[in-house]
Design a protein around this motif. Sequence first.
Motif, short mmCIF file in Angstrom:
data_model
loop_
_atom_site.label_atom_id
_atom_site.label_comp_id
_atom_site.label_asym_id
_atom_site.label_seq_id
_atom_site.Cartn_x
_atom_site.Cartn_y
_atom_site.Cartn_z
N VAL A 192 -1.75 25.07 -56.99
CA VAL A 192 -0.61 24.41 -56.34
C VAL A 192 0.25 23.70 -57.37
CG1 VAL A 192 0.02 22.57 -54.75
CG2 VAL A 192 -1.72 24.21 -54.11
N LEU A 193 -0.41 23.09 -58.37
CA LEU A 193 0.36 22.44 -59.46
C LEU A 193 1.28 23.44 -60.15
CD1 LEU A 193 -1.70 20.03 -61.74
CD2 LEU A 193 0.36 19.57 -60.43
N LEU B 92 1.12 17.47 -52.56
CA LEU B 92 1.96 18.33 -53.39
C LEU B 92 2.66 19.39 -52.56
CD1 LEU B 92 0.09 19.12 -56.72
CD2 LEU B 92 2.11 17.73 -56.35
N GLN B 93 1.90 20.00 -51.62
CA GLN B 93 2.49 21.07 -50.82
C GLN B 93 3.59 20.53 -49.91
OE1 GLN B 93 -1.08 22.62 -49.12
NE2 GLN B 93 -1.08 24.41 -50.46
N VAL C 46 7.86 14.49 -57.38
CA VAL C 46 6.89 15.52 -57.72
C VAL C 46 7.36 16.28 -58.96
CG1 VAL C 46 5.96 17.73 -56.97
CG2 VAL C 46 5.91 15.80 -55.42
N ALA C 47 8.66 16.60 -58.99
CA ALA C 47 9.18 17.35 -60.13
C ALA C 47 9.02 16.57 -61.43
CB ALA C 47 10.65 17.70 -59.90
N ASN C 48 9.03 15.22 -61.34
CA ASN C 48 8.93 14.39 -62.54
C ASN C 48 7.51 14.00 -62.90
OD1 ASN C 48 11.65 14.39 -63.11
ND2 ASN C 48 12.04 12.74 -61.66
N ALA D 131 6.76 19.21 -52.12
CA ALA D 131 7.06 20.04 -53.29
C ALA D 131 8.51 19.92 -53.73
CB ALA D 131 6.74 21.49 -52.98
N ARG D 132 9.43 19.62 -52.79
CA ARG D 132 10.85 19.65 -53.17
C ARG D 132 11.39 18.29 -53.58
NH1 ARG D 132 12.43 23.72 -48.38
NH2 ARG D 132 11.03 25.34 -49.13
N ARG E 177 8.47 26.10 -59.22
CA ARG E 177 9.59 25.88 -58.31
C ARG E 177 10.52 24.80 -58.86
NH1 ARG E 177 7.57 24.79 -52.54
NH2 ARG E 177 6.52 26.73 -52.94
N ALA E 178 9.91 23.72 -59.38
CA ALA E 178 10.73 22.62 -59.90
C ALA E 178 11.56 23.10 -61.09
CB ALA E 178 9.82 21.46 -60.32
N ARG E 179 10.93 23.95 -61.94
CA ARG E 179 11.62 24.45 -63.12
C ARG E 179 12.81 25.33 -62.72
NH1 ARG E 179 10.60 25.23 -68.50
NH2 ARG E 179 8.91 23.76 -68.32
N ILE F 275 3.04 18.08 -63.69
CA ILE F 275 3.91 19.20 -63.30
C ILE F 275 4.67 19.70 -64.52
CG2 ILE F 275 6.03 19.77 -62.05
CD1 ILE F 275 3.89 19.72 -60.14
N GLU F 276 5.20 18.74 -65.31
CA GLU F 276 5.99 19.16 -66.47
C GLU F 276 5.14 19.92 -67.47
OE1 GLU F 276 7.85 15.56 -67.62
OE2 GLU F 276 9.37 15.72 -66.06
N SER G 296 15.62 10.16 -60.74
CA SER G 296 16.33 9.78 -59.51
C SER G 296 15.64 8.60 -58.88
CB SER G 296 16.34 10.93 -58.52
OG SER G 296 15.03 11.34 -58.26
N THR H 88 4.14 24.52 -57.87
CA THR H 88 5.14 23.46 -57.74
C THR H 88 5.96 23.35 -59.02
OG1 THR H 88 3.43 22.35 -56.47
CG2 THR H 88 5.41 21.11 -56.93
N ALA H 89 5.28 23.48 -60.16
CA ALA H 89 5.98 23.37 -61.44
C ALA H 89 7.00 24.48 -61.59
CB ALA H 89 4.97 23.42 -62.58
N SER I 20 11.95 14.78 -55.87
CA SER I 20 12.13 14.62 -57.31
C SER I 20 10.93 13.95 -57.95
CB SER I 20 13.38 13.80 -57.56
OG SER I 20 13.30 12.58 -56.86
N LYS J 119 14.41 25.24 -59.96
CA LYS J 119 15.44 24.42 -59.34
C LYS J 119 16.25 23.68 -60.43
CE LYS J 119 15.83 20.78 -55.91
NZ LYS J 119 15.04 19.69 -55.33
#
Lengths: 252, 245, 68
Positions: C42-43, A229-230, A238-240, A233-234, C49-51, A244-245, C68, C46-47, A236, C53
Amino acid sequence: MFKWIHRFGSAPFVYRLAGLLGPWVGWLCLIVMLVGLYLGLIVAPADYEQGESYRIIYVHVPAAILSMFVYVVMAVSSAVFLIWRMKLADVVAQASAPIGASFTFLALVTGSLWGKPMWGTWWIWDGRLTSELLLLFLYFGYMALRAAIEHPQSAARAAAVLAVVGVVNIPIIHYSVEWWSTLHQPATITKIGKPSIHPSMAVPLLLMIFGFQLLYLYIVLLRTRIGILQREARTSWVANLPEIESSGANRV
Amino acid sequence: MTSDKSALQSNDTAEPLTVGILSLLTCIIKREWLVAFRNPGQWVNPLLFFVVVVSLFPLGVGPSPATLASIAPGVLWVSSLLAVLLSLGTLFDADYADGTLEQLVLSGQSLPLIVLGKVLVHWLLSGLPLLLVSPLLALLFNLPVASIPVLMLSLLLGTLTLSLIGSIGAALTVGLNQAGVLLSLLVLPLCVPVLIFGSSAVLAAASDLGAGGQLLILAACLLLALALAPLTAALALRIGVSGTR
Amino acid sequence: MSDVAAFFHMGGYAAYVWPSMLISLVVLLANVFISRAQYKRVLRQTAQRARAKAESSTTGAKNQNVKS
C-alpha cells in the motif's frame, strides 16, 4: 475533559501514533510469548490426569479467548462507527476481522488436536467447539459481505450492522448450543476439569493470553496504518510522509 | 444518509403526508399481496423445494422406518430453514430493481413498519404453505401422529422468526450480485438457536416428552426478532439504497 | 532417555502437542508477514500515485516539495 479523544479523529495523529507504538508492542509480544512458552513447555510440570498433552492449553485457550474478544472489539467499534460516524472505528473493525478469524481457526484446530488423545476422536459436537465453529462462520460472513459491496462507504456500514447483529446473537447462539450439546451427550467432558489451576501452570497460561493480545494489538496497529493510507491516499499529508517519499524514490 | 434526509425534509417541509400506523401496514400488506399473487412462482417454488428436499432424504439414508423417524425433526427443520432463506433472497430485489424501494425509503413513512409488512406477507406466502404441508411429510417419515401439532406449532413460531432474521440479511445484500449465497452465509449462523429449539421440540414430542419449554423459548425468540429485526433491516436498507453499489 | 529427547517426546503426546505449536506458529507468523507485506504494497501504491499527481500538477516548479 475529553478533549484528547478528538485527537483520535485525526488520521495523521493516529497514523503516527500507531507507527510509534508498533515496534514496542511487537518486541514486547515476542518476549512475553517466548517466556510464556519456556515456562509452559519446559518448566511447568505434567498434568496429573492428562500427562503432557495438556500443554496444548498454552495455545488453545489464548486463541479461543482472543477469538471472542476480537469479535467483541469488532462489534463495539462497529457500533461506534454507526453511531458517531468515526472513521477510525471502522478501520479498527476491518483490521480485526481477519486476525479474529485466524484465531478462531487456530482454536478449532488445536482443540481438535487436543480432542484426539483426550476423547479418542478428532471432533466432538461439544458445546464450546460448536460455538467456536459458528463464530468462524460469523467472521466469514462479515468478511464476505465486506468484500461483496463495492462502494467502500456502504460496505463499511453494512458490515458494521452485521457485526452488531452478530454480537447480539452470540450469547443466544452460545447458550442454545450448550443446552443442545448437554441434551445429546449427558457426559460432556470439560476440558479444564479442575476448578483451581496450579500457579506453575497458570502463570505461563496468563502470559500466553497476554502475548496473544499483544500480537492482536500489533496486527491491528499495522492494519490501521494500512486502512488510513488507503482512505487518505489523496491527501497532502500522506504524500508528504517520509516513508512515502523514500518508497517512491526506490521505485523510479 | 444524512444528506438524503435533509434534502427530503427541505423538499416537503410544506405539508408532510402522515399516515396512521395501521393504515400504513394494511396498505403495504395489500400491495405486497397483490404483487405476490400475480407472480405465483415466488411462493410455489419454495414449497416445491421443501417437498423435494425432504423427499430426497430417505433416498440418501435408506428407507428404514426407525432411522427415518429419528432424523425426521432435523430433516424437516433444516429443509424449511433452507426453503425460507432461499425465498428470502428476493424479498427486496424486485423493489430495488424498479426503484420502488428507493421511493419507500424516501417516503418519510416508518421504514421498519414497511419492512414488517413485507416480511409478514412473505411469511404468509412462503412459511405458511410449509407449515400446512409439513403433516404430510411427517407421516412419510413415520413420525408419531401425536407429535404433529407440536411440529406445526414449532414451525409456526420458527419460520416467522426465520423470515424476520432473514429480512436483515436480505436488506444487507440488497442489489448485490449472487446475493442468495451471501445471504445464506450471513444468516445461517444466526438461525442456529431456532433450528436447535425447533427440532428438539419435535424430537421431545415424538418421544412423549413435554415440548412446552422449547416452544416457549421459540416464542421468546420470535418476540425478540419481532422487536429488533424490522429496525435493523430498515437501517440496512437505508445503507443499501443510499450508497451506489 | 536424555532430557532433550524427553522434551520432544512429550510423554507420548508428541504427535498432538508439536503440531499444535507448529500450526500456531504458522498462523501467527502468517498474520504478521501478510500484514507487513500488505503495508509495504500500500505504501508503494500510494507513493506512485502521489508521484504521478505531483508530476502532473507541478510542471513549472520542479523538485519543490510544496507543504500544505
